[in-house]
Design an enzyme around this catalytic site. Structure first.
Site, PDB file in Angstrom:
ATOM      1  N   ALA A   6     -26.232 -23.075   7.896  1.00 46.03           N
ATOM      2  CA  ALA A   6     -26.525 -23.394   6.387  1.00 46.03           C
ATOM      3  C   ALA A   6     -25.425 -22.463   5.585  1.00 46.03           C
ATOM      4  O   ALA A   6     -24.481 -21.549   6.358  1.00 46.03           O
ATOM      5  CB  ALA A   6     -27.798 -22.221   6.206  1.00 46.03           C
ATOM      6  N   SER A   7     -25.233 -22.919   4.384  1.00 41.60           N
ATOM      7  CA  SER A   7     -24.086 -22.507   3.594  1.00 41.60           C
ATOM      8  C   SER A   7     -24.726 -22.252   2.122  1.00 41.60           C
ATOM      9  O   SER A   7     -25.138 -23.243   1.624  1.00 41.60           O
ATOM     10  CB  SER A   7     -23.036 -23.567   3.668  1.00 41.60           C
ATOM     11  OG  SER A   7     -21.857 -23.054   2.921  1.00 41.60           O
ATOM     12  N   ALA A   8     -24.358 -21.200   1.577  1.00 40.17           N
ATOM     13  CA  ALA A   8     -24.926 -20.642   0.157  1.00 40.17           C
ATOM     14  C   ALA A   8     -23.673 -20.262  -0.623  1.00 40.17           C
ATOM     15  O   ALA A   8     -22.384 -20.688  -0.145  1.00 40.17           O
ATOM     16  CB  ALA A   8     -25.716 -19.704   0.471  1.00 40.17           C
ATOM     17  N   SER A   9     -23.946 -19.880  -1.591  1.00 46.05           N
ATOM     18  CA  SER A   9     -22.786 -19.780  -2.605  1.00 46.05           C
ATOM     19  C   SER A   9     -21.844 -18.591  -2.261  1.00 46.05           C
ATOM     20  O   SER A   9     -20.703 -18.814  -2.604  1.00 46.05           O
ATOM     21  CB  SER A   9     -23.020 -19.564  -4.182  1.00 46.05           C
ATOM     22  OG  SER A   9     -24.100 -18.522  -4.203  1.00 46.05           O
ATOM     23  N   ALA A  62     -21.954 -16.678   0.911  1.00 45.88           N
ATOM     24  CA  ALA A  62     -21.737 -16.678   2.494  1.00 45.88           C
ATOM     25  C   ALA A  62     -22.211 -18.098   3.168  1.00 45.88           C
ATOM     26  O   ALA A  62     -23.070 -18.623   2.708  1.00 45.88           O
ATOM     27  CB  ALA A  62     -22.377 -15.532   3.161  1.00 45.88           C
ATOM     28  N   GLN A  63     -21.864 -18.266   4.564  1.00 46.47           N
ATOM     29  CA  GLN A  63     -22.696 -19.058   5.243  1.00 46.47           C
ATOM     30  C   GLN A  63     -23.064 -18.601   6.539  1.00 46.47           C
ATOM     31  O   GLN A  63     -22.471 -17.517   7.199  1.00 46.47           O
ATOM     32  CB  GLN A  63     -21.950 -20.453   5.372  1.00 46.47           C
ATOM     33  CG  GLN A  63     -20.361 -20.339   6.152  1.00 46.47           C
ATOM     34  CD  GLN A  63     -19.580 -21.396   6.399  1.00 46.47           C
ATOM     35  OE1 GLN A  63     -19.708 -22.172   5.588  1.00 46.47           O
ATOM     36  NE2 GLN A  63     -18.664 -21.728   7.249  1.00 46.47           N
ATOM     37  N   VAL A  64     -23.860 -19.153   7.271  1.00 48.60           N
ATOM     38  CA  VAL A  64     -24.576 -18.641   8.676  1.00 48.60           C
ATOM     39  C   VAL A  64     -24.194 -19.440   9.884  1.00 48.60           C
ATOM     40  O   VAL A  64     -24.316 -20.928   9.854  1.00 48.60           O
ATOM     41  CB  VAL A  64     -26.211 -18.583   8.295  1.00 48.60           C
ATOM     42  CG1 VAL A  64     -26.635 -18.212   9.716  1.00 48.60           C
ATOM     43  CG2 VAL A  64     -26.482 -17.381   7.104  1.00 48.60           C
ATOM     44  N   LYS A 109     -23.774 -13.963   9.949  1.00 46.77           N
ATOM     45  CA  LYS A 109     -23.515 -14.283   8.428  1.00 46.77           C
ATOM     46  C   LYS A 109     -22.011 -13.874   7.914  1.00 46.77           C
ATOM     47  O   LYS A 109     -21.743 -12.846   8.243  1.00 46.77           O
ATOM     48  CB  LYS A 109     -24.483 -13.869   7.217  1.00 46.77           C
ATOM     49  CG  LYS A 109     -24.371 -13.879   6.237  1.00 46.77           C
ATOM     50  CD  LYS A 109     -25.664 -13.280   5.195  1.00 46.77           C
ATOM     51  CE  LYS A 109     -25.340 -13.557   3.758  1.00 46.77           C
ATOM     52  NZ  LYS A 109     -26.707 -13.053   2.881  1.00 46.77           N
ATOM     53  N   ASP A 128     -34.366 -11.838  -4.450  1.00 47.84           N
ATOM     54  CA  ASP A 128     -33.787 -13.249  -4.445  1.00 47.84           C
ATOM     55  C   ASP A 128     -34.587 -14.105  -3.639  1.00 47.84           C
ATOM     56  O   ASP A 128     -34.333 -14.859  -2.588  1.00 47.84           O
ATOM     57  CB  ASP A 128     -32.411 -13.244  -3.612  1.00 47.84           C
ATOM     58  CG  ASP A 128     -31.521 -14.281  -3.825  1.00 47.84           C
ATOM     59  OD1 ASP A 128     -31.751 -15.312  -4.915  1.00 47.84           O
ATOM     60  OD2 ASP A 128     -30.433 -14.482  -3.310  1.00 47.84           O
TER      61      ASP A 128
END
Length: 551
Positions: free
Chosen positions: A131-134, A136-138, A152, A287
């Site tokens: 998964a990729s967020a604003s 960091a990514q995992v 992460k 969050d």
């Protein structure tokens, strides 16, 4: 004056809006509606238009604008009751499907952080992100003892990107506070400062790991919430390693139904978990968008991403709990009194007028079935009403308000008939009973008895010492008052102004006398007019410097 860097950033933001054909947003503002026709005269409108659906255009624009804007999109994505379906569905992709950065880059960051090749630290590392967020990514990985973990990794250069936009927000907030009529009441600079602290805390993965450990301890024996275990030896400031969990994303309603999950109970558990964190533990996950929440096959929640956590003071906890209960019981006078007692509205506010205004907002809502009441809409209406009474924004409560709206939006996705208020009321009544009244007194005694026992032996000696000082006439009472200190400062400033005024006036008078002296000798001080003008100018400068700024 706005710095050049920030002007360039504003130009870039406008360019991105134009790129995704979203410049209509600017001209939709009330101030620019009269000149909306100019939109069609813009040169970029003469060429091909972006044909993508509006939801996709908004999502891609937010991604390109940066992490702060992605966070905004994530918050909006939980409020499907406030957004058209096409936009809400696209914004939901921002929760864990932001454009990833290359896995080779992630590997390089990890190896630099550990100071060793990744093969010496992990048995296996998958460069393809889960998964990729604003921020960091995992990635999935496996330790040498065979445990399945996730890794992460912070995005490269993310701190500079965020700092740039926070600086812009700070400038805009300063201008708003200076020139906007509601600027001082809404305290935008304090809100931005609170946001800056929150988002930069999120960039420290060691802090996030400690947050996860604390939350795990709080719910270690809970059947409602599970928090993964942190692998501390492998966790660094920009790399976090934790237990890999398996579960269904909470937004996948169809799959949850297939697994026979009781959605009504699940939504109610979510509300109870939130209020438990806020009022019992005073440490809440702030969050809680659907990308961070999973559901185990037995219906237990699983939380991830602990970068943003919130806490409250005991006073804020009590005022909030009392406010909630007063709303539930339709005791509007108590709501008004609490706002004045907590100084959320000015001290001189008339209780009866504020009570009447709150009643006008709430009564029409309460006449509808409770399941149809949106707490988010109620909050917005109350803020609009409180504006008339100069209610100040409480920066320490912004995270809580955001999280509460997320919880309500999430609960309504799971179970549209969720009665947030009726679910929360019994919990709040128990909390009030445990913390206020006779039971609260008993609990306070239990908590403070060890401290009293420690201090008790010192009391006779302190009492004797005080009596001795009274007898000897050496007892001094030191009293400090904020109002008294302000008066002292104002007297000191007034004295300084008086002295400067006398000095400045004296210099001006001296200058006038010098100009009027016929027999003034040039060899004494030089040219009389020059000296007199210098003295007069100095005197005028002193007078201007002490002239009250309020004028």
């Amino acid at each position: 004056m706005i710095p050049v860097k920030q002007i360039l950033r504003l130009i870039k933001i406008n360019r991105i809006l134009v790129k995704y054909d979203l410049d209509e947003i600017i001209f939709a503002a009330h101030l620019l509606r009269p000149v909306r026709f100019l939109l069609h005269a813009m040169p970029w409108r003469w060429f091909g238009r972006n044909k993508d659906p509006r939801g996709r255009r908004i999502r891609l624009a937010l991604e390109e604008l940066g992490p702060i804007y992605v966070k905004f999109g994530q918050i909006l994505s939980t409020r499907k009751d406030l957004l058209p379906d096409d936009i809400a569905e696209e914004l939901a992709l921002l929760q864990d499907q932001v454009t990833p950065f290359p896995g080779t880059q992630a590997r390089a960051i990890i190896e630099k952080s550990y100071g060793h090749p990744i093969e010496q630290v992990l048995n296996h590392f998958n460069e393809t992100p889960l998964a990729s967020a604003s921020i960091a990514q995992v990635h999935s990985a496996e330790t040498f003892d065979g445990k399945s973990v996730i890794v992460k990794v912070l995005r490269p250069g993310i701190e500079k990107v965020i700092q740039r936009d926070v600086d812009l927000l700070r400038t805009i907030a300063g201008l708003a506070e200076r020139f906007w009529a509601d600027g001082k009441r809404l305290r935008p600079r304090e809100v931005v400062a609170e946001f800056e602290k929150t988002i930069f805390d999120e960039l420290d993965l060691m802090r996030e790991a400690s947050n996860a450990s604390q939350l795990r301890r709080n719910f270690i024996n809970s059947d409602r919430l599970y928090v993964p275990e942190i692998n501390w030896p492998l966790t660094k400031r920009n790399v976090l390693v934790m237990e890999r969990i398996s579960g269904t994303p909470v937004s996948n309603i169809e799959k949850l139904r297939e697994k026979n999950i009781d959605l009504k109970r699940l939504s109610e558990n979510g509300v109870e978990i939130f209020f438990t964190q806020v009022f019992r533990h005073n440490f809440f996950h702030a969050d809680m968008h659907p990308g961070n929440i999973f559901v185990a096959d037995d219906g237990q929640y699983i939380a991830v991403d602990f970068g943003i956590m919130g806490t409250l003071t005991h006073e804020d906890q009590r005022y909030l709990a009392e406010n909630f209960l007063a709303f539930f019981n339709r005791d509007y006078r108590r709501v008004a009194e609490l706002h004045v007692e907590s100084r959320w509205v000015p001290e001189g506010t008339r209780i009866d007028e504020f009570e009447s205004a709150i009643r006008a907002v709430c009564e029409p809502i309460f006449e509808r079935p409770l399941k149809d009441i949106s707490f988010g809409h109620l909050l917005l209406r109350l803020f609009q009403t409180a504006r008339r009474f100069d209610m100040e924004i409480q920066p320490q409560l912004v995270l809580l308000q955001k999280t509460l709206l997320n919880i309500e939006g999430l609960g309504r996705q799971l179970y549209p008939d969720l009665d947030l208020w009726q679910t929360a009321k019994p919990f709040l009544e128990r909390w009030m009973s445990d913390n206020i009244g006779l039971r609260g007194l008993v609990n306070s005694l239990k908590t403070n008895v060890p401290l009293w026992a420690e201090k008790m032996p010192e009391i006779p000696l302190l009492f004797h010492k005080t009596l001795q000082q009274i007898q000897d006439g050496t007892l001094e009472i030191k009293w400090k008052s904020e109002e008294l200190e302000n008066i002292k400062k104002e007297i000191k400033r007034a004295n300084q102004r008086t002295f400067a005024t006398i000095t400045g006036t004296g210099l001006i008078i001296s200058a006038a006398i010098l100009l009027g002296l016929d027999g003034f000798s040039p060899h004494m001080l030089g040219n009389a007019p020059v000296v007199s003008w210098l003295l007069g100018g100095l005197g005028a400068a002193i007078l201007i410097s002490v002239w009250p700024r309020e004028r």
